[in-house]
Design a protein around this motif. Structure first.
Motif, PDB file in Angstrom:
ATOM      1  N   VAL A 127       6.053 -35.831 -16.321  1.00 44.46           N
ATOM      2  CA  VAL A 127       4.651 -35.603 -16.664  1.00 44.46           C
ATOM      3  C   VAL A 127       4.539 -35.172 -18.114  1.00 44.46           C
ATOM      4  CG1 VAL A 127       2.878 -33.828 -16.310  1.00 44.46           C
ATOM      5  CG2 VAL A 127       3.806 -35.047 -14.340  1.00 44.46           C
TER       6      VAL A 127
ATOM      7  N   ARG B 139       0.369 -28.610 -16.417  1.00 48.79           N
ATOM      8  CA  ARG B 139       1.538 -28.770 -15.529  1.00 48.79           C
ATOM      9  C   ARG B 139       1.505 -27.680 -14.462  1.00 48.79           C
ATOM     10  NH1 ARG B 139       6.568 -31.107 -14.991  1.00 48.79           N
ATOM     11  NH2 ARG B 139       6.569 -32.255 -16.945  1.00 48.79           N
ATOM     12  N   CYS B 140       1.594 -28.102 -13.210  1.00 52.29           N
ATOM     13  CA  CYS B 140       1.585 -27.132 -12.117  1.00 52.29           C
ATOM     14  C   CYS B 140       2.886 -26.320 -12.146  1.00 52.29           C
ATOM     15  CB  CYS B 140       1.413 -27.841 -10.783  1.00 52.29           C
ATOM     16  SG  CYS B 140      -0.136 -28.768 -10.705  1.00 52.29           S
TER      17      CYS B 140
ATOM     18  N   CYS C 104      -1.079 -35.418 -17.175  1.00 52.03           N
ATOM     19  CA  CYS C 104      -1.730 -34.375 -16.372  1.00 52.03           C
ATOM     20  C   CYS C 104      -2.437 -33.414 -17.320  1.00 52.03           C
ATOM     21  CB  CYS C 104      -0.703 -33.588 -15.550  1.00 52.03           C
ATOM     22  SG  CYS C 104      -0.136 -34.510 -14.119  1.00 52.03           S
TER      23      CYS C 104
ATOM     24  N   ARG D 256      -3.141 -25.266  -9.941  1.00 52.55           N
ATOM     25  CA  ARG D 256      -4.012 -26.438  -9.736  1.00 52.55           C
ATOM     26  C   ARG D 256      -5.364 -26.199 -10.395  1.00 52.55           C
ATOM     27  NH1 ARG D 256      -0.959 -30.550  -7.780  1.00 52.55           N
ATOM     28  NH2 ARG D 256      -2.935 -31.547  -7.337  1.00 52.55           N
TER      29      ARG D 256
ATOM     30  N   PHE E 187       7.917 -33.416 -11.878  1.00 54.61           N
ATOM     31  CA  PHE E 187       7.728 -34.848 -12.085  1.00 54.61           C
ATOM     32  C   PHE E 187       7.772 -35.183 -13.577  1.00 54.61           C
ATOM     33  CE2 PHE E 187       5.028 -34.831  -7.995  1.00 54.61           C
ATOM     34  CZ  PHE E 187       6.170 -34.961  -7.230  1.00 54.61           C
TER      35      PHE E 187
ATOM     36  N   TYR F  66       5.105 -25.539 -10.090  1.00 58.70           N
ATOM     37  CA  TYR F  66       6.296 -25.983  -9.349  1.00 58.70           C
ATOM     38  C   TYR F  66       6.726 -27.406  -9.706  1.00 58.70           C
ATOM     39  CZ  TYR F  66       2.477 -28.275  -7.018  1.00 58.70           C
ATOM     40  OH  TYR F  66       1.363 -29.033  -6.801  1.00 58.70           O
ATOM     41  N   CYS F  67       5.990 -28.071 -10.613  1.00 61.03           N
ATOM     42  CA  CYS F  67       6.131 -29.526 -10.749  1.00 61.03           C
ATOM     43  C   CYS F  67       7.351 -29.931 -11.551  1.00 61.03           C
ATOM     44  CB  CYS F  67       4.886 -30.110 -11.400  1.00 61.03           C
ATOM     45  SG  CYS F  67       5.007 -31.903 -11.588  1.00 61.03           S
TER      46      CYS F  67
ATOM     47  N   ASN G 126      -6.298 -36.417  -8.490  1.00 60.26           N
ATOM     48  CA  ASN G 126      -6.478 -34.995  -8.246  1.00 60.26           C
ATOM     49  C   ASN G 126      -7.956 -34.763  -7.959  1.00 60.26           C
ATOM     50  OD1 ASN G 126      -3.856 -34.278  -8.428  1.00 60.26           O
ATOM     51  ND2 ASN G 126      -3.967 -33.450 -10.502  1.00 60.26           N
TER      52      ASN G 126
ATOM     53  N   GLY H   1       1.605 -40.589 -10.292  1.00 56.18           N
ATOM     54  CA  GLY H   1       1.733 -39.827 -11.529  1.00 56.18           C
ATOM     55  C   GLY H   1       2.475 -38.532 -11.340  1.00 56.18           C
ATOM     56  N   GLY H   2       2.101 -37.672 -12.272  1.00 57.46           N
ATOM     57  CA  GLY H   2       0.973 -37.681 -13.162  1.00 57.46           C
ATOM     58  C   GLY H   2      -0.364 -37.676 -12.387  1.00 57.46           C
TER      59      GLY H   2
END
Ligand code: SF4
Length: 391
Positions: A27, A19-20, A16, A145, A25, A22-23, A108, A68-69
């Motif tokens: 990543v 990194r967002c 990515c 984002r 994942f 809240y994420c 995205n 993903g990702g």
């Protein structure tokens, strides 16, 4: 040939650009990832799986999902190269044959460029899942984002121009009140794009994410439960009124546009996950790969599989999982209990509460019931276990 045949494959692309907030994942942050090391690691995992002999890819895959990702960050040719890896070996040239295959890739909005979309079409990708989350500038900035309020409309136009007939718009609901998100306006914006598929995810504050830390330190308060429920029910009602089938707790589709890949997960058939953090299920064993990309890349260079842990799902835990999987989908569960027993009484209370319906011998949950999915699945499972112990 040895091994259990799998017709559904997930491939994790872990990169990515950022990194967002809240994420949680698996990543790794990289603005311009080189797909070569990733493709070679996937290739080595496939070779190790072949040597192990536990699973083998079906001669024709049913579904392939690249998630993903941000798969759309990879150069346009990466998807064709992935396709070549999966069709390697004698007699396997039909593995990705159309029209039987559903091949989804996640994108995205800011990185679904015309050249990426065209490369995906050349490879055979026929479904795109767009990480929209919101159409509101302050909300997108809060989330971290990279796209703006018009990013999804532009990405939908790119997808349509490239010939994609099926795509999903994914939204997050249940944001903290302090973010001042207008949920109804986001639903309006999503519906205006007439997407064939919509997915909804409720925001969670996982520990280890910046959001989780902010919540833990009292800097952010998560949404009130009543507001969370209201947003979910509003979406369910509006999407149903627009002709979407609410076919799973979080998923809505126009007729003919359900995600077959996700349905494979929910139906309990074997599936294979490749890449870091990916899960595989070959009943009764479920196992998952190491979470970090660097560990995965290193381990796939060695003699063994990059597996982190595994569990056996059988007996009571398999029955609980089957109840949970059936209840989360609109197929529900066949009613195999008597109305007079404890399960029958329990379901009658659910019907009275507006959480469930029994029709044509099947129990299904309503959107109100889906808000309580985990609890209801456990309650039903426990009632059925009690009944079977009593004989
Ligand atoms: S784009 Fe998706 S996978 Fe990447 S950091 Fe954001 S939420 Fe996580």
């Amino acid at each position: 040939m040895s091994g259990v045949e799998v017709g559904s494959v997930y491939v994790h692309a872990p990169f990515c650009a950022r990194r967002c907030f809240y994420c949680d994942f698996a990543v790794t942050v990289d603005r311009e990832p080189d797909p070569e090391p990733w493709l070679r690691a996937i290739e080595r995992e496939l070779q190790a799986l072949e040597a192990e002999g536990l699973v083998r890819l079906a001669p024709r895959l049913e579904t392939l999902y690249v998630g993903g990702g941000t798969p759309s960050l990879l150069r346009p040719e990466a998807m064709e190269e992935l396709g070549r890896l999966l069709t390697g070996g004698p007699g396997s040239g039909d593995r990705l044959s159309m029209p039987g295959l559903e091949w989804t890739a996640e994108a995205n909005p800011e990185s679904l460029t015309p050249s990426v979309a065209a490369g995906w079409r050349r490879a055979g990708v026929n479904r795109v899942s767009l990480g929209t989350q919101s159409f509101q500038e302050p909300v997108l900035r809060w989330m971290g984002r990279l796209h703006g309020p018009h990013g999804t409309a532009a990405a939908v136009a790119v997808a349509r121009d490239a010939g994609f007939e099926t795509y999903s718009v994914d939204l997050i609901f249940g944001l903290p009140a302090a973010v001042e998100r207008d949920w109804s306006a986001d639903l309006d914006a999503a519906l205006a794009l007439e997407p064939p598929h919509v997915s909804l995810y409720g925001l969670t504050a996982d520990t280890g994410t910046p959001l989780g830390r902010a919540v833990g330190e009292g800097r952010i308060r998560m949404v009130e439960e009543a507001r969370y429920d209201e947003e979910y029910l509003e979406a369910a009602e509006r999407l149903a009124a627009e002709g979407y089938e609410h076919y799973e707790v979080s998923n809505f589709a126009r007729p003919g546009h359900r995600s077959r890949h996700n349905q494979a997960y929910w139906s309990g058939v074997p599936y294979l996950g490749l890449g870091n953090g990916a899960h595989s299920f070959v009943p009764p064993r479920r196992r998952w790969n190491v979470r970090e990309w660097a560990d995965y890349a290193r381990l796939t260079g060695g003699p063994s599989l990059p597996v982190d842990e595994s569990e056996t799902v059988e007996g009571a835990s398999r029955r609980l999982e089957d109840a949970w999987l059936g209840l989360r989908c609109d197929r529900g569960l066949p009613v195999r209990w008597s109305r007079e027993g404890s399960a029958g009484h329990l379901v009658a209370t659910w019907e009275e509460s507006g959480w469930a319906e029994v029709r044509a011998g099947r129990l299904t949950l309503t959107p109100r019931g889906w808000l309580l999915l985990d609890r209801l699945a456990i309650e039903l499972h426990e009632a059925l276990e009690r009944e079977s112990r009593r004989g």
